[in-house]
Design an enzyme around this catalytic site. Structure first.
Site, mmCIF file in Angstrom:
data_model
loop_
_atom_site.group_PDB
_atom_site.id
_atom_site.type_symbol
_atom_site.label_atom_id
_atom_site.label_comp_id
_atom_site.label_asym_id
_atom_site.label_seq_id
_atom_site.Cartn_x
_atom_site.Cartn_y
_atom_site.Cartn_z
ATOM 1 N N ASN A 198 31.311 47.028 29.343
ATOM 2 C CA ASN A 198 31.908 45.698 29.355
ATOM 3 C C ASN A 198 33.237 45.808 28.615
ATOM 4 O O ASN A 198 33.971 46.770 28.818
ATOM 5 C CB ASN A 198 30.925 44.656 28.787
ATOM 6 N N GLU A 254 38.989 39.794 33.203
ATOM 7 C CA GLU A 254 38.640 40.278 31.851
ATOM 8 C C GLU A 254 39.712 41.221 31.344
ATOM 9 O O GLU A 254 40.567 41.672 32.106
ATOM 10 C CB GLU A 254 37.313 41.053 31.910
ATOM 11 N N GLU A 300 24.237 42.066 35.055
ATOM 12 C CA GLU A 300 23.668 40.713 35.087
ATOM 13 C C GLU A 300 23.175 40.358 36.483
ATOM 14 O O GLU A 300 23.758 40.796 37.472
ATOM 15 C CB GLU A 300 24.743 39.695 34.675
ATOM 16 N N ASP A 320 33.110 35.441 23.951
ATOM 17 C CA ASP A 320 33.382 36.530 24.904
ATOM 18 C C ASP A 320 34.478 37.439 24.334
ATOM 19 O O ASP A 320 34.288 38.039 23.280
ATOM 20 C CB ASP A 320 33.710 35.893 26.269
ATOM 21 N N ASN A 336 30.928 42.688 23.779
ATOM 22 C CA ASN A 336 32.096 41.936 24.199
ATOM 23 C C ASN A 336 33.285 42.126 23.270
ATOM 24 O O ASN A 336 33.561 43.246 22.848
ATOM 25 C CB ASN A 336 31.705 40.470 24.425
ATOM 26 N N ARG A 395 26.298 49.004 32.656
ATOM 27 C CA ARG A 395 27.719 49.237 32.873
ATOM 28 C C ARG A 395 28.444 48.942 31.575
ATOM 29 O O ARG A 395 27.910 48.277 30.688
ATOM 30 C CB ARG A 395 28.260 48.343 33.991
HETATM 31 O O1 LIG Z 1 33.066 38.973 30.959
HETATM 32 C C1 LIG Z 1 32.169 39.555 30.343
HETATM 33 O O2 LIG Z 1 32.270 39.965 29.227
HETATM 34 C C2 LIG Z 1 30.884 39.739 31.074
HETATM 35 O O3 LIG Z 1 31.001 40.869 31.844
HETATM 36 C C3 LIG Z 1 30.655 38.505 31.876
HETATM 37 O O4 LIG Z 1 29.724 38.650 32.841
HETATM 38 C C4 LIG Z 1 30.468 37.281 30.996
HETATM 39 O O5 LIG Z 1 31.176 37.344 29.835
HETATM 40 C C5 LIG Z 1 29.050 36.937 30.666
HETATM 41 O O6 LIG Z 1 28.381 36.548 31.791
HETATM 42 C C6 LIG Z 1 28.967 35.852 29.642
HETATM 43 O O7 LIG Z 1 27.833 35.946 28.983
HETATM 44 ZN ZN LIG Z 2 33.938 39.784 28.030
#
Ligand SMILES: O=C(O)[C@H](O)[C@@H](O)[C@H](O)[C@H](O)CO
Ligand SMILES: [Zn+2]
Length: 299
Positions: free
Chosen positions: A103, A18, A121, A204, A154, A101
């Site tokens: 993201n 990521e 998750e 995402d 996201n 947490r």
């Molecule tokens: O990468 C991220 O942003 C989240 O932390 C991931 O876990 C995935 O994107 C998610 O599962 C998709 O819905």
């Molecule tokens: Zn992401």
């Protein structure tokens, strides 16, 4: 017409890669592996990867104006000293939400570090809903909370004139926009500018190009799409060799390469054997568009 080429870079696969970020001065791509609890730095000249392992999920990383990096780790905004591998806390959020947490996160054009949270998750996209919020760490060290009720905070980025903030809450299957006030960092007037199509799956991470168009990584969709935020139309689809494409950023010479991170966690063994590059970071060349340099945290 240029030919699009896609290749995996950085030898190792991430469990969930990521937050790709190009650092010009080191010719490197930084990214995180969230469940792997790592911040990675791939040097494009030597093909070597250095990493810092942390005690909690590292979910985004950004360049700091005064040197080094900042990152979101667990529910903390942190300072990262790469030389001595030290990660120190600046400030925590969501202290009442033990299962949360951070993201995705990114620095705005004024040097504020925006990042949102989510519940942890149990499987990809399976989580207690509405637990997340969007925050920003201001250069003076204060944290502002913008809104709550977020499922999976996201992708985020700003328009080239800095008047619009783009934002994705993944489970809304929408790319949203707000009016943005660069002076104050305030956002108002939320609206949807793009609704995902079924095969595009979950929106995402995202980034903007020099034409003001947005590139959105489609989790489970195995692609990045280029959308026009003004018309709400998809302009281009670029498919990748693995389904769990998580985020993207421009980098390389003149920011003409698009880097795309991906995940392997949550893939069944059969899928994994058919998609051996799952979790790798990919470099796409020949797109014929460029991106912009990341902004650095001003605190
Ligand atoms: O990468 C991220 O942003 C989240 O932390 C991931 O876990 C995935 O994107 C998610 O599962 C998709 O819905
Ligand atoms: Zn992401």
């Amino acid at each position: 017409m240029s030919t699009i080429k896609i290749e995996a870079v950085a030898p190792e696969a991430s469990r969930c890669g990521e937050s790709p970020l190009w650092e010009e001065k080191s010719n490197s791509l930084l990214f995180v592996d969230i469940p792997g609890k790592k911040i990675c730095r791939w040097n494009s000249l030597t093909n070597q990867v250095q990493e810092i392992v942390i005690d909690s999920p590292a979910t985004s990383v950004a360049i700091r104006q005064c040197g080094g990096y900042v990152a979101t780790v667990g529910t903390r905004f942190c300072v990262v000293n790469w030389e001595n591998q030290l990660v120190s806390d600046l400030v925590s959020v969501d202290q009442d939400k033990k299962n949360n947490r951070f993201n995705d996160g990114k620095v705005d054009p004024a040097g504020r570090y925006f990042a949102g949270t989510m519940a942890e998750e149990t499987a990809p996209a399976v989580l207690e809903r509405h637990q997340g919020s969007l925050y920003a760490l201001f250069p003076n060290g204060t944290v502002k909370k913008y809104f709550d009720n977020v499922d999976i905070s996201n992708g985020l980025d700003w328009s080239l004139d800095h008047k619009i903030f783009y934002y994705i809450d993944s489970l809304s299957y929408s790319v949203d926009a707000f009016d943005y006030d660069l002076q104050t960092g305030l956002i108002v007037n939320r609206r949807s500018i793009y609704k995902m199509e079924k095969e595009e799956q979950i929106p995402d991470g995202m980034c903007i190009d020099t034409e003001g168009k947005l590139w959105v990584a489609c989790y489970n969709g195995g692609r990045v799409i280029r959308i026009d935020p003004e018309t709400g139309k998809r302009l281009q689809t670029v498919k990748l060799p693995t389904d769990k494409t998580t985020s993207c950023c421009f980098g390389g010479k003149d920011y003409s390469e698009l880097y795309v991170t991906s995940a392997r966690d949550g893939m069944d063994p059969d899928k994994l054997s058919r998609q051996p590059e799952a979790g790798k970071t990919f470099k796409i060349t020949g797109l014929g568009v460029k991106g912009i340099a990341p902004f650095a945290f001003a605190g």
